[in-house]
Design a protein around this motif. Structure first.
Motif, short mmCIF file in Angstrom:
data_model
loop_
_atom_site.label_atom_id
_atom_site.label_comp_id
_atom_site.label_asym_id
_atom_site.label_seq_id
_atom_site.Cartn_x
_atom_site.Cartn_y
_atom_site.Cartn_z
N TRP A 1 0.81 -1.22 0.00
CA TRP A 1 0.00 0.00 0.00
C TRP A 1 0.84 1.27 0.00
O TRP A 1 0.53 2.23 -0.69
CB TRP A 1 -0.92 0.04 1.22
N LEU A 2 1.88 1.28 0.79
CA LEU A 2 2.68 2.50 0.92
C LEU A 2 3.31 2.89 -0.41
O LEU A 2 3.25 4.05 -0.82
CB LEU A 2 3.76 2.28 2.00
N ALA A 3 3.89 1.92 -1.10
CA ALA A 3 4.51 2.20 -2.41
C ALA A 3 3.45 2.64 -3.42
O ALA A 3 3.66 3.59 -4.18
CB ALA A 3 5.26 0.98 -2.91
N LEU A 4 2.31 1.98 -3.42
CA LEU A 4 1.25 2.34 -4.36
C LEU A 4 0.73 3.75 -4.10
O LEU A 4 0.55 4.55 -5.03
CB LEU A 4 0.09 1.34 -4.27
N CYS A 5 0.53 4.10 -2.84
CA CYS A 5 0.07 5.46 -2.51
C CYS A 5 1.12 6.50 -2.87
O CYS A 5 0.78 7.60 -3.32
CB CYS A 5 -0.29 5.55 -1.02
N GLY A 6 2.40 6.17 -2.71
CA GLY A 6 3.46 7.08 -3.12
C GLY A 6 3.46 7.32 -4.62
O GLY A 6 3.61 8.46 -5.08
#
Length: 143
Positions: free
Chosen positions: A43-48
């Protein structure tokens, strides 16, 4: 020096910037990891990635300081996300791909936000553009 260095990156955020290209390419390993490990989504990479694309393409041209700041922050999130403990369970090649693509994106975002001379932009200005143009002309003639 003012922040950001370019109020609109290269006069238009719609141009083919290597920030956008590399950030979109980072979606591939992120989504492969997502597909292979459905209960442990990155999730963190996708949101970034998504936040960075919106910040660079939509916010920066209208609100340069906010857009540049959010773009740099989003780029840092994408760059650092594969170093989190959850990524240790996934194949290293996907994490390496995300980090390399985030570094390519950082080359462009740092140049436009801070005015730093970055390696990819320097190579482009030192003859990379002429080489790509020449290769494109050769391909068109061959077709």
């Amino acid at each position: 020096m003012s922040f950001p260095y370019h109020t609109v990156p290269d006069g238009s955020a719609a141009l083919p910037h290597h920030y956008v290209t590399a950030t979109l390419a980072a979606l591939v390993p992120i989504l492969i990891v997502w597909d292979n490990y459905p209960r442990r989504e990155p999730w963190l990479a996708l949101c970034g990635v998504l936040g960075g694309l919106v910040s660079f393409g939509m916010i920066w041209p209208r609100y340069p300081v906010i857009g540049a700041s959010l773009t740099l922050a989003a780029n840092a999130v994408v760059l650092l996300a594969p170093f989190r403990p959850g990524w240790r369970e996934w194949p290293r090649r996907h994490a390496v791909a995300v980090v390399v693509l985030a570094l390519v994106a950082a080359d462009d975002s740092l140049q436009h936000a801070l005015g730093w001379h970055t390696p990819i932009d320097s190579a482009w200005k030192a003859g990379g553009r002429a080489t790509v143009t020449h290769l494109g002309e050769l391909v068109v003639r061959a077709l």
